[in-house]
Design an enzyme around this catalytic site. Sequence first.
Site, PDB file in Angstrom:
ATOM      1  N   ASP A  67      -4.302  -0.414  -5.708  1.00  0.00           N
ATOM      2  CA  ASP A  67      -2.892  -0.669  -5.407  1.00  0.00           C
ATOM      3  C   ASP A  67      -2.030  -0.694  -6.675  1.00  0.00           C
ATOM      4  O   ASP A  67      -1.022  -1.400  -6.737  1.00  0.00           O
ATOM      5  CB  ASP A  67      -2.731  -1.977  -4.618  1.00  0.00           C
ATOM      6  CG  ASP A  67      -1.346  -2.103  -3.982  1.00  0.00           C
ATOM      7  OD1 ASP A  67      -0.791  -1.077  -3.574  1.00  0.00           O
ATOM      8  OD2 ASP A  67      -0.815  -3.237  -3.924  1.00  0.00           O
ATOM      9  N   ASP A  79       6.346   3.591  -5.381  1.00  0.00           N
ATOM     10  CA  ASP A  79       6.203   3.186  -3.979  1.00  0.00           C
ATOM     11  C   ASP A  79       7.332   2.232  -3.613  1.00  0.00           C
ATOM     12  O   ASP A  79       7.620   1.276  -4.362  1.00  0.00           O
ATOM     13  CB  ASP A  79       4.851   2.513  -3.723  1.00  0.00           C
ATOM     14  CG  ASP A  79       3.747   3.531  -3.444  1.00  0.00           C
ATOM     15  OD1 ASP A  79       3.948   4.725  -3.737  1.00  0.00           O
ATOM     16  OD2 ASP A  79       2.682   3.125  -2.934  1.00  0.00           O
ATOM     17  N   ARG A  97       3.421  13.920  -1.061  1.00  0.00           N
ATOM     18  CA  ARG A  97       4.333  12.777  -1.013  1.00  0.00           C
ATOM     19  C   ARG A  97       5.484  12.922  -2.009  1.00  0.00           C
ATOM     20  O   ARG A  97       5.604  12.168  -2.963  1.00  0.00           O
ATOM     21  CB  ARG A  97       3.597  11.445  -1.238  1.00  0.00           C
ATOM     22  CG  ARG A  97       2.543  11.161  -0.190  1.00  0.00           C
ATOM     23  CD  ARG A  97       1.974   9.766  -0.322  1.00  0.00           C
ATOM     24  NE  ARG A  97       0.968   9.509   0.719  1.00  0.00           N
ATOM     25  CZ  ARG A  97       0.310   8.366   0.861  1.00  0.00           C
ATOM     26  NH1 ARG A  97       0.539   7.357   0.030  1.00  0.00           N
ATOM     27  NH2 ARG A  97      -0.576   8.224   1.832  1.00  0.00           N
TER      28      ARG A  97
END
Length: 329
Positions: free
Chosen positions: A120, A149, A200
């Site tokens: 993460d 993100d 993405r």
Amino acid sequence: MATTLPYADVDSSLRALAGRAEGFGRFAVGGVNGPVHHVTSLADEGPGSLREACRKKEPLWIVFEISGTIHLSSYLNVSSHKTIDGRGQRIKLTGKGLRLKECENIIICNLEFEGGRGHDVDGIQIKPNSKHIWIDRCSLRDYDDGLIDITRQSTDITISRCYFSLHDKTMLIGADPTHIGDRCIRVTIHHCFFDGTRQRHPRLRFGKVHLYNNYTRNWEVYAICASVEAQIYSQCNIYEAGQKKKAFEFYTEKAADKEEAISGLITSEGDLLLNGGQQCPLKEANGEHMFHPSEFYQNWTTEPASDSLKHILQICTGWRSVPRPAEQC
């Protein structure tokens, strides 16, 4: 032929950046109402470090008196009303990234992010409930999770003139189908260069994204993706395919509070598809409303997608060797 990029005059004085973002992040003023704070150490923490500056509660315009690499052993949390201004030096963050958690009024300008490691670990992680953020002229590559993100009800964000490379899952906006609060997300991405990153650019759930005058090339999965309830307005971008020709992807997911699974919507206006890149398919809206940027802001700097724009984005995105502007008296 393009002759200028947006906000070309913001390097005329130190604080001229404040409030000059285009799009959804246009109200970001960073630390304009605070003193200039000088980072004098490349240490992870302690006196003179970036971490010490970012944890202070008062508004600060943070500049650097030293160039080099800052090895972060943990996420560096940025508190509200901060400008992290890398102009005049070359600062690279590695190891971990910046975390913008429950904060507002942040400007991040002219930094490099490379080599973030761990579960993460993103280059810039924006969650939860953060707003009025502008990320400008940064270079990002090679993190274990995302480069940027944006999740958990963070909104009113602009990403401009950034350079993305050597990465897989570049930018996720909207965490997963259970986070229905992400319907509030609004992001503008413009004049960025996605250079061979796999996918993405971004992938969006729930929110609204305005993309304009970006250059994306040699993706390996897709260029942009609209998942559950996403609305992407793609305007005058350049999509240059490599082996993978499908630029626009639609993933179907079920929102936690709905009975049926759906994908999102993409409007492609004036986009340039090169090397066999496939045009955006026309999708039935099924009663859903597709936003237009003019519903939220009246002015933005765009030009037709062209070879000249492609050339400019290759040389004018990411960290640049620019002097730090003087503080205006």
